[in-house]
Write an enzyme that holds these catalytic residues in place. Sequence first.
Site, PDB file in Angstrom:
ATOM      1  N   GLU A 184       0.823  -1.212   0.000  1.00  0.00           N
ATOM      2  CA  GLU A 184       0.000   0.000   0.000  1.00  0.00           C
ATOM      3  C   GLU A 184       0.859   1.265   0.000  1.00  0.00           C
ATOM      4  O   GLU A 184       0.852   2.035   0.968  1.00  0.00           O
ATOM      5  CB  GLU A 184      -0.921  -0.005   1.221  1.00  0.00           C
ATOM      6  CG  GLU A 184      -1.888  -1.175   1.256  1.00  0.00           C
ATOM      7  CD  GLU A 184      -2.630  -1.282   2.575  1.00  0.00           C
ATOM      8  OE1 GLU A 184      -2.210  -0.633   3.556  1.00  0.00           O
ATOM      9  OE2 GLU A 184      -3.633  -2.005   2.627  1.00  0.00           O
ATOM     10  N   GLY A 243       1.816   5.050  -0.710  1.00  0.00           N
ATOM     11  CA  GLY A 243       1.144   6.320  -0.976  1.00  0.00           C
ATOM     12  C   GLY A 243       2.181   7.400  -1.189  1.00  0.00           C
ATOM     13  O   GLY A 243       2.337   7.947  -2.277  1.00  0.00           O
ATOM     14  N   ARG A 244       2.928   7.689  -0.129  1.00  0.00           N
ATOM     15  CA  ARG A 244       3.992   8.687  -0.188  1.00  0.00           C
ATOM     16  C   ARG A 244       5.001   8.377  -1.293  1.00  0.00           C
ATOM     17  O   ARG A 244       5.456   9.286  -1.995  1.00  0.00           O
ATOM     18  CB  ARG A 244       4.707   8.722   1.166  1.00  0.00           C
ATOM     19  CG  ARG A 244       5.805   9.756   1.284  1.00  0.00           C
ATOM     20  CD  ARG A 244       6.729   9.468   2.475  1.00  0.00           C
ATOM     21  NE  ARG A 244       5.984   9.081   3.652  1.00  0.00           N
ATOM     22  CZ  ARG A 244       5.591   9.912   4.599  1.00  0.00           C
ATOM     23  NH1 ARG A 244       5.875  11.202   4.495  1.00  0.00           N
ATOM     24  NH2 ARG A 244       4.935   9.462   5.658  1.00  0.00           N
ATOM     25  N   TYR A 263       5.861  16.879  12.611  1.00  0.00           N
ATOM     26  CA  TYR A 263       6.821  15.776  12.656  1.00  0.00           C
ATOM     27  C   TYR A 263       8.287  16.220  12.705  1.00  0.00           C
ATOM     28  O   TYR A 263       9.170  15.377  12.805  1.00  0.00           O
ATOM     29  CB  TYR A 263       6.668  14.881  11.417  1.00  0.00           C
ATOM     30  CG  TYR A 263       5.312  14.284  11.199  1.00  0.00           C
ATOM     31  CD1 TYR A 263       4.649  13.598  12.215  1.00  0.00           C
ATOM     32  CD2 TYR A 263       4.684  14.372   9.962  1.00  0.00           C
ATOM     33  CE1 TYR A 263       3.409  13.033  12.009  1.00  0.00           C
ATOM     34  CE2 TYR A 263       3.441  13.804   9.742  1.00  0.00           C
ATOM     35  CZ  TYR A 263       2.808  13.138  10.772  1.00  0.00           C
ATOM     36  OH  TYR A 263       1.578  12.576  10.556  1.00  0.00           O
ATOM     37  N   CYS A 287       0.049  33.283  12.127  1.00  0.00           N
ATOM     38  CA  CYS A 287       0.265  33.874  13.446  1.00  0.00           C
ATOM     39  C   CYS A 287       0.651  32.767  14.430  1.00  0.00           C
ATOM     40  O   CYS A 287      -0.119  32.397  15.325  1.00  0.00           O
ATOM     41  CB  CYS A 287      -0.999  34.604  13.903  1.00  0.00           C
ATOM     42  SG  CYS A 287      -0.748  35.603  15.372  1.00  0.00           S
ATOM     43  N   GLU A 288       1.842  32.232  14.218  1.00  0.00           N
ATOM     44  CA  GLU A 288       2.301  31.071  14.978  1.00  0.00           C
ATOM     45  C   GLU A 288       3.819  31.003  14.861  1.00  0.00           C
ATOM     46  O   GLU A 288       4.354  30.954  13.750  1.00  0.00           O
ATOM     47  CB  GLU A 288       1.684  29.796  14.394  1.00  0.00           C
ATOM     48  CG  GLU A 288       1.986  28.536  15.138  1.00  0.00           C
ATOM     49  CD  GLU A 288       1.078  28.342  16.336  1.00  0.00           C
ATOM     50  OE1 GLU A 288       1.510  27.698  17.291  1.00  0.00           O
ATOM     51  OE2 GLU A 288      -0.069  28.840  16.294  1.00  0.00           O
ATOM     52  N   TYR A 314       0.686  14.068   2.036  1.00  0.00           N
ATOM     53  CA  TYR A 314       0.372  14.567   3.374  1.00  0.00           C
ATOM     54  C   TYR A 314       0.595  16.070   3.532  1.00  0.00           C
ATOM     55  O   TYR A 314       0.821  16.542   4.646  1.00  0.00           O
ATOM     56  CB  TYR A 314       1.172  13.792   4.435  1.00  0.00           C
ATOM     57  CG  TYR A 314       0.970  12.311   4.322  1.00  0.00           C
ATOM     58  CD1 TYR A 314      -0.241  11.726   4.662  1.00  0.00           C
ATOM     59  CD2 TYR A 314       1.981  11.489   3.824  1.00  0.00           C
ATOM     60  CE1 TYR A 314      -0.444  10.359   4.518  1.00  0.00           C
ATOM     61  CE2 TYR A 314       1.791  10.124   3.680  1.00  0.00           C
ATOM     62  CZ  TYR A 314       0.566   9.569   4.028  1.00  0.00           C
ATOM     63  OH  TYR A 314       0.372   8.230   3.882  1.00  0.00           O
TER      64      TYR A 314
END
EC number: 4.1.1.20
Length: 445
Positions: free
Chosen positions: A299, A301-302, A347, A374-375, A404
């Site tokens: 499977e 995906g990435r 991550y 604003c972070e 992702y």
Amino acid sequence: MATVENFNELPAHVWPRNAVRQEDGVVTVAGVPLPDLAEEYGTPLFVVDEDDFRSRCRDMATAFGGPGNVHYASKAFLTKTIARWVDEEGLALDIASINELGIALAAGFPASRITAHGNNKGVEFLRALVQNGVGHVVLDSAQELELLDYVAAGEGKIQDVLIRVKPGIEAHTHEFIATSHEDQKFGFSLASGSAFEAAKAANNAENLNLVGLHCHVGSQVFDAEGFKLAAERVLGLYSQIHSELGVALPELDLGGGYGIAYTAAEEPLNVAEVASDLLTAVGKMAAELGIDAPTVLVEPGRAIAGPSTVTIYEVGTTKDVHVDDDKTRRYIAVDGGMSDNIRPALYGSEYDARVVSRFAEGDPVSTRIVGSHCESGDILINDEIYPSDITSGDFLALAATGAYCYAMSSRYNAFTRPAVVSVRAGSSRLMLRRETLDDILSLEA
């Protein structure tokens, strides 16, 4: 050591296969200049190299013995266009929500080639899976097993299922994306015996047809031995099922997790080598156990979507910040950030960035590339060496953003999600339009 030449190189194992820097310094993908796309569609902008995506589908199919053995993990990135590409390349599809199912079906993807995941599917999702004739449902709990049997009985159908097993492998990956050790939410424990009990219950259920077992050691895994060890442990359960239940299960789904390169310093997992070793090992282990070797399913995906895509940003403000007495860091702000790529904040993920509208020729300086939110944690690239001449109005692209990023995007600070375009043979096509303020306001009651 960083040099002017390094700043302008496009590492082939990180960037899309059809990415080229021209003699004038402009970067093209599939023959389409990235600055032209930025001007036409606005920024931030996701650009997908269609031929790259398709070729990675074919590479996986070749490695694992045919397209039907490869299930594209739609959680990485799914649109109707992506689903059609996957279908046209002959791959199967795995989904993990009722809306991912809806997107796949809206694209005309055959339900019989869909596998459904999820640790908390619920009645509505399970009923939709059965009613639409989804090929496989991966069972994650005893409660779900009983519920699916009940739903299938109500629909008068027999549903093919796999049991998700935790083989207890500690993958070399981030804690949040390691999925095969014991203390996490997915699957039935092999060590405790609950996986065998689940297999026995599924085998005895009137409206379920047990066809195999599933495991997934994690994401962004670079140690191929983990896949083989997981297969060895799960095949032991196949042997137990065969000897105690008299059932020979035909399929073994080993999930995905094949690591890709996000920076020039990383090397992607060689999938062809891993597949060859893994298939050989499964055949040998099965023979030693005295059972028929199951068909191996995977499977990815990435490994398909990730390297096929870049995100273009426009540079806004820049400033020099004194870190200590003898160090200064250049801050470069772009017009996106954690709303379109949460992975660095979530991550600690690293990326490779390049100016794509010209050659970069400045001296090497310590640089932090940040977003517009604003972070304080809105950081795309934390601390790397980049040219000192990157300035307002430049177009900057991050590579390997196909997995992702859009899939985990948000409307933080009421930012609208970017557009997504595909490129092929010198032309572009809009896959997803850019969201607008009207889209946000349309949700107001």
